[in-house]
Design a protein around this motif. Structure first.
Motif, short mmCIF file in Angstrom:
data_model
loop_
_atom_site.label_atom_id
_atom_site.label_comp_id
_atom_site.label_asym_id
_atom_site.label_seq_id
_atom_site.Cartn_x
_atom_site.Cartn_y
_atom_site.Cartn_z
N VAL A 136 0.81 -1.22 0.00
CA VAL A 136 0.00 0.00 0.00
C VAL A 136 0.84 1.27 0.00
CG1 VAL A 136 -0.28 0.26 2.50
CG2 VAL A 136 -2.12 0.97 0.94
N GLU A 137 2.11 1.18 0.33
CA GLU A 137 2.94 2.37 0.50
C GLU A 137 2.84 3.38 -0.64
OE1 GLU A 137 4.91 5.09 2.43
OE2 GLU A 137 4.36 3.19 3.33
N LEU A 142 -0.72 5.00 -0.21
CA LEU A 142 -1.22 5.34 1.12
C LEU A 142 -1.54 6.82 1.28
CD1 LEU A 142 -2.01 4.08 3.77
CD2 LEU A 142 0.33 4.40 4.58
N GLN A 161 -4.60 3.04 10.96
CA GLN A 161 -4.38 1.60 10.85
C GLN A 161 -5.66 0.89 10.44
OE1 GLN A 161 -1.09 0.30 11.40
NE2 GLN A 161 -0.89 2.52 11.20
N THR A 211 -5.16 -1.59 7.44
CA THR A 211 -3.83 -1.97 6.98
C THR A 211 -3.47 -3.28 7.66
OG1 THR A 211 -2.78 -0.67 8.73
CG2 THR A 211 -3.04 0.39 6.58
N THR A 254 0.28 -4.45 3.60
CA THR A 254 -0.96 -4.68 2.85
C THR A 254 -2.05 -3.75 3.38
OG1 THR A 254 -1.73 -6.41 4.33
CG2 THR A 254 -0.37 -7.10 2.44
N ALA A 255 -3.11 -3.57 2.61
CA ALA A 255 -4.26 -2.78 3.05
C ALA A 255 -5.48 -3.13 2.23
CB ALA A 255 -3.97 -1.29 2.94
#
Length: 149
Positions: A68-69, A72, A99, A120, A125-126
């Motif tokens: 996800v970075e 995000l 979170q 998350t 991951t998310a």
């Protein structure tokens, strides 16, 4: 006659597509689904009509990110904007980052509740979920936490 049937089918498809697009209208998270739904490392799910009816939903969309970075900042920005409209907010924030979040939005029509869920996970991951339908908050919580046999 075939032309009339074909035209009718096209009109019905356009109406159905407009209804789905309108469902998230005015929500910033709609851009997350549109922009990233077909990216590598991203899985987007939309439930079929039969599954939706089983769970008293009219729309279910989820998008999961393996990493996800890169996304995000956009997701957080969208959640912050949409949470201002929410009538119920529950969040877990650590280190200034969301979170997990549960947001119940105001109804657009009677008996159609709307929810945004975000979480998350481990290893970056998310998952972001948008749900609308007749189910209420208690139904949603029961469904999320029911035991799987």
């Amino acid at each position: 006659m075939n032309k009339v049937i074909r035209t009718s089918l096209v009109v019905m498809l356009l109406i159905a597509a407009a209804g789905t697009a309108r469902a998230q209208q005015g929500l910033q998270i709609a851009t997350v689904f549109q922009k990233y739904g077909k990216q590598k490392g991203v899985t987007m799910v939309e439930l079929s009509k039969e599954m939706l009816e089983t769970y008293q939903m009219t729309l279910y969309k989820s998008i999961s990110f393996k990493d996800v970075e890169p996304f995000l900042a956009t997701i957080t920005h969208c959640l912050e904007a949409d949470k201002k409209k929410a009538k119920k907010v529950k969040e877990v924030v650590a280190g200034g980052q969301i979170q997990s979040g549960y947001y119940q939005l105001p109804q657009l029509r009677e008996d159609v509740n709307r929810f945004i869920l975000f979480k998350t996970g481990k290893k970056g991951t998310a998952t972001l979920i948008y749900i609308e339908g007749e189910l209420d908050a208690d139904d949603l919580i029961t469904m999320l936490f029911m035991k799987k046999d």
